[in-house]
Structure formats: structure tokens, C-alpha cells
Motif scaffolding. Structure first.
Motif, PDB file in Angstrom:
ATOM      1  N   TYR A 131     -35.698  -4.183 -29.258  1.00 35.09           N
ATOM      2  CA  TYR A 131     -36.165  -5.390 -29.942  1.00 35.09           C
ATOM      3  C   TYR A 131     -37.382  -5.089 -30.814  1.00 35.09           C
ATOM      4  N   ASP A 132     -38.314  -4.294 -30.304  1.00 37.71           N
ATOM      5  CA  ASP A 132     -39.501  -3.927 -31.080  1.00 37.71           C
ATOM      6  C   ASP A 132     -39.109  -3.164 -32.343  1.00 37.71           C
ATOM      7  N   SER A 133     -38.176  -2.235 -32.204  1.00 39.72           N
ATOM      8  CA  SER A 133     -37.708  -1.454 -33.357  1.00 39.72           C
ATOM      9  C   SER A 133     -37.020  -2.356 -34.374  1.00 39.72           C
ATOM     10  N   TYR A 134     -36.244  -3.313 -33.888  1.00 38.79           N
ATOM     11  CA  TYR A 134     -35.560  -4.277 -34.760  1.00 38.79           C
ATOM     12  C   TYR A 134     -36.589  -5.062 -35.577  1.00 38.79           C
ATOM     13  N   HIS A 135     -37.620  -5.547 -34.914  1.00 40.03           N
ATOM     14  CA  HIS A 135     -38.656  -6.318 -35.608  1.00 40.03           C
ATOM     15  C   HIS A 135     -39.457  -5.443 -36.571  1.00 40.03           C
ATOM     16  N   GLU A 136     -39.644  -4.177 -36.227  1.00 41.09           N
ATOM     17  CA  GLU A 136     -40.324  -3.247 -37.143  1.00 41.09           C
ATOM     18  C   GLU A 136     -39.525  -3.069 -38.422  1.00 41.09           C
ATOM     19  N   ILE A 171     -37.453  -5.165 -39.764  1.00 35.86           N
ATOM     20  CA  ILE A 171     -37.569  -6.400 -40.540  1.00 35.86           C
ATOM     21  C   ILE A 171     -38.943  -6.474 -41.201  1.00 35.86           C
ATOM     22  N   ARG A 172     -39.996  -6.172 -40.437  1.00 34.29           N
ATOM     23  CA  ARG A 172     -41.363  -6.241 -40.964  1.00 34.29           C
ATOM     24  C   ARG A 172     -41.565  -5.276 -42.131  1.00 34.29           C
ATOM     25  N   ASP A 173     -40.973  -4.063 -42.018  1.00 32.11           N
ATOM     26  CA  ASP A 173     -41.122  -3.055 -43.068  1.00 32.11           C
ATOM     27  C   ASP A 173     -40.152  -3.267 -44.221  1.00 32.11           C
ATOM     28  N   LYS A 174     -39.385  -4.381 -44.148  1.00 34.30           N
ATOM     29  CA  LYS A 174     -38.422  -4.739 -45.192  1.00 34.30           C
ATOM     30  C   LYS A 174     -37.397  -3.638 -45.442  1.00 34.30           C
ATOM     31  N   GLU A 175     -37.001  -2.965 -44.372  1.00 33.36           N
ATOM     32  CA  GLU A 175     -35.966  -1.939 -44.470  1.00 33.36           C
ATOM     33  C   GLU A 175     -34.613  -2.577 -44.190  1.00 33.36           C
ATOM     34  N   THR A 176     -33.550  -1.883 -44.575  1.00 33.09           N
ATOM     35  CA  THR A 176     -32.204  -2.377 -44.312  1.00 33.09           C
ATOM     36  C   THR A 176     -31.965  -2.359 -42.812  1.00 33.09           C
ATOM     37  N   VAL A 177     -31.576  -3.504 -42.274  1.00 34.10           N
ATOM     38  CA  VAL A 177     -31.340  -3.608 -40.841  1.00 34.10           C
ATOM     39  C   VAL A 177     -29.836  -3.514 -40.595  1.00 34.10           C
ATOM     40  N   SER A 178     -29.433  -2.419 -39.961  1.00 36.31           N
ATOM     41  CA  SER A 178     -28.042  -2.233 -39.572  1.00 36.31           C
ATOM     42  C   SER A 178     -28.035  -1.643 -38.168  1.00 36.31           C
ATOM     43  N   SER A 179     -26.883  -1.674 -37.533  1.00 36.95           N
ATOM     44  CA  SER A 179     -26.807  -1.144 -36.174  1.00 36.95           C
ATOM     45  C   SER A 179     -27.124   0.353 -36.165  1.00 36.95           C
ATOM     46  N   GLU A 180     -26.686   1.069 -37.190  1.00 38.51           N
ATOM     47  CA  GLU A 180     -26.943   2.509 -37.269  1.00 38.51           C
ATOM     48  C   GLU A 180     -28.426   2.787 -37.527  1.00 38.51           C
ATOM     49  N   ALA A 181     -29.045   2.024 -38.416  1.00 37.15           N
ATOM     50  CA  ALA A 181     -30.477   2.196 -38.709  1.00 37.15           C
ATOM     51  C   ALA A 181     -31.314   1.910 -37.474  1.00 37.15           C
ATOM     52  N   LYS A 204     -62.109  15.428 -47.619  1.00 39.84           N
ATOM     53  CA  LYS A 204     -62.230  14.052 -47.144  1.00 39.84           C
ATOM     54  C   LYS A 204     -61.619  13.824 -45.762  1.00 39.84           C
ATOM     55  N   TYR A 205     -60.425  14.396 -45.528  1.00 42.77           N
ATOM     56  CA  TYR A 205     -59.680  14.085 -44.303  1.00 42.77           C
ATOM     57  C   TYR A 205     -59.485  15.277 -43.368  1.00 42.77           C
ATOM     58  N   SER A 206     -59.869  16.463 -43.799  1.00 47.17           N
ATOM     59  CA  SER A 206     -59.695  17.698 -43.033  1.00 47.17           C
ATOM     60  C   SER A 206     -58.226  17.932 -42.658  1.00 47.17           C
ATOM     61  N   VAL A 207     -57.332  17.643 -43.599  1.00 45.11           N
ATOM     62  CA  VAL A 207     -55.899  17.877 -43.412  1.00 45.11           C
ATOM     63  C   VAL A 207     -55.345  18.600 -44.632  1.00 45.11           C
ATOM     64  N   ALA A 208     -54.176  19.214 -44.461  1.00 51.53           N
ATOM     65  CA  ALA A 208     -53.552  19.931 -45.567  1.00 51.53           C
ATOM     66  C   ALA A 208     -52.621  19.028 -46.369  1.00 51.53           C
ATOM     67  N   ASP A 209     -52.191  17.908 -45.780  1.00 58.34           N
ATOM     68  CA  ASP A 209     -51.250  17.022 -46.451  1.00 58.34           C
ATOM     69  C   ASP A 209     -51.393  15.616 -45.880  1.00 58.34           C
ATOM     70  N   VAL A 210     -50.831  14.636 -46.581  1.00 59.07           N
ATOM     71  CA  VAL A 210     -50.901  13.250 -46.140  1.00 59.07           C
ATOM     72  C   VAL A 210     -49.563  12.564 -46.452  1.00 59.07           C
ATOM     73  N   GLU A 211     -49.165  11.617 -45.579  1.00 59.27           N
ATOM     74  CA  GLU A 211     -47.945  10.857 -45.828  1.00 59.27           C
ATOM     75  C   GLU A 211     -48.148   9.971 -47.047  1.00 59.27           C
ATOM     76  N   ILE A 212     -47.109   9.856 -47.833  1.00 55.38           N
ATOM     77  CA  ILE A 212     -47.194   9.038 -49.039  1.00 55.38           C
ATOM     78  C   ILE A 212     -47.463   7.583 -48.685  1.00 55.38           C
ATOM     79  N   LYS A 213     -46.929   7.114 -47.569  1.00 60.03           N
ATOM     80  CA  LYS A 213     -47.143   5.726 -47.147  1.00 60.03           C
ATOM     81  C   LYS A 213     -48.625   5.420 -46.923  1.00 60.03           C
ATOM     82  N   LYS A 214     -49.415   6.458 -46.639  1.00 61.60           N
ATOM     83  CA  LYS A 214     -50.831   6.250 -46.338  1.00 61.60           C
ATOM     84  C   LYS A 214     -51.718   6.281 -47.582  1.00 61.60           C
TER      85      LYS A 214
END
Length: 172
Positions: A77-82, A84-94, A150-160
Motif C-alpha cells: 500500500y505504501d509503494s502504491y501511494h508513493e 501516485i504521489r510521484d505521478k508515475e504510471t501505476v500498474s500491477s507490474e510497476a 560542496k557535498y563530498s561525493v563523486a556524483d549526485v542523483e538528477i532528482k536531487k
């Protein structure tokens, strides 16, 4: 919005193991499309209550298994709501892939930037000048330096990457 969403726990009686137990599966149905997920738990078919979708009995083992199934159901249920919240396609496979942690592609900045530069290099002389590629390569180097500073990392997720990130990079 999705028309239907249903979860059903069931026992696969055809897959009885050497100790006489069958695996418990969860069937996810969204808009008539079905996906099955193993709960990684087994039970004797005679102890399974199909109507209640849980193990019959009051032993500690039964209560523990039923608690696990409820927790697993809540995770779905939590994954289902995530989704929906992230506006991703909701399917049984996803939803199945999100629950089992498969298919989570995390795109990061440096490989995307490097891919861009590689494509630019192929277009030198046709659409872009050598100086343009040089500036992009310099920008990539500055980006790597900024991430370390700034972040002491080699890479960052694009979402961030957000407005604050861009402002800090511009200041750098």
C-alpha cells in the motif's frame, strides 16, 4: 485515476516443498492486470484460511506469520501511494517492481553529462565547433569539483538537483 486496486494473499498448493509447506504469494490486481509477488514465506496448506487470507491458529508461529503478511501488505500500500504521489504510471507490474526493489533506475548527473559530451564530440565540424566541446568538458570538470567541494561525493542523483543546487554551483 485507476479504476480498481486489489490485493489477495494465497497459497500455491502445486509447489509443496519437502516439509509439506506451500509458498504464500500476493496477487496484485490493478485495472484487471495481475502480477504475483512471493512473500518468501511458506505454510502448511491445511493451516491456510483462504477466506481470511491468513494462517489459522493461535500459536506464536501463526501470529508471527500473520503479522509479517500484514506488514508486507502495508509495504505494498505504501509503494502504491508513493507511485501516485510521484505521478508515475501505476500498474500491477510497476507496483510489483517497486515492492521487490527491481527496476529502480537512478540516473546520476556525471554519466548523463559525460554522455552529452560524447555526443557533442561526434558533431564537431557538423553542428558544433571544437571550442564548444572544450567549454562543455571544462564545465564537467567544474561540476565534479563542485560535488566534491560542496557535498563530498563523486556524483549526485538528477532528482536531487534543485534550484539551491544550481545557485550554489553558479556561485562556485
Amino acid at each position: 485515476m485507476n479504476k480498481t486496486f486489489n490485493l489477495l494473499f494465497y497459497v500455491k498448493k502445486a509447489k509443496i516443498n519437502s516439509v509439506g509447506e506451500s509458498p504464500i504469494y500476493l496477487r496484485i490486481t490493478i485495472d484487471g492486470k495481475i502480477s504475483e509477488v512471493s512473500t518468501k514465506r511458506t505454510v502448511k496448506p491445511s493451516k491456510w484460511n483462504s477466506a481470511m487470507q491468513k494462517v489459522s491458529g493461535s500459536s506464536e508461529e501463526c501470529r508471527s506469520l500473520n503479522f509479517y503478511l500484514k506488514t508486507f501488505e502495508q509495504k505494498v500500500y505504501d509503494s502504491y501511494h508513493e507511485l501516485i504521489r510521484d505521478k508515475e504510471t501505476v500498474s500491477s507490474e510497476a507496483l510489483k517492481n517497486k515492492v521487490v526493489g527491481r527496476g529502480e533506475l537512478t540516473r546520476t548527473l556525471i554519466p548523463v553529462f559525460q554522455d552529452h559530451n560524447d555526443r557533442m564530440e561526434k558533431l564537431i565540424g557538423k553542428e558544433f565547433a571544437q571550442g564548444t566541446l572544450t567549454r562543455y568538458k571544462t564545465c564537467l570538470k567544474h561540476t565534479k569539483d563542485f560535488l566534491k567541494w560542496k557535498y563530498s561525493v563523486a556524483d549526485v542523483e538528477i532528482k536531487k538537483i534543485d534550484y539551491a543546487f544550481l545557485n550554489d554551483f553558479e556561485f562556485f
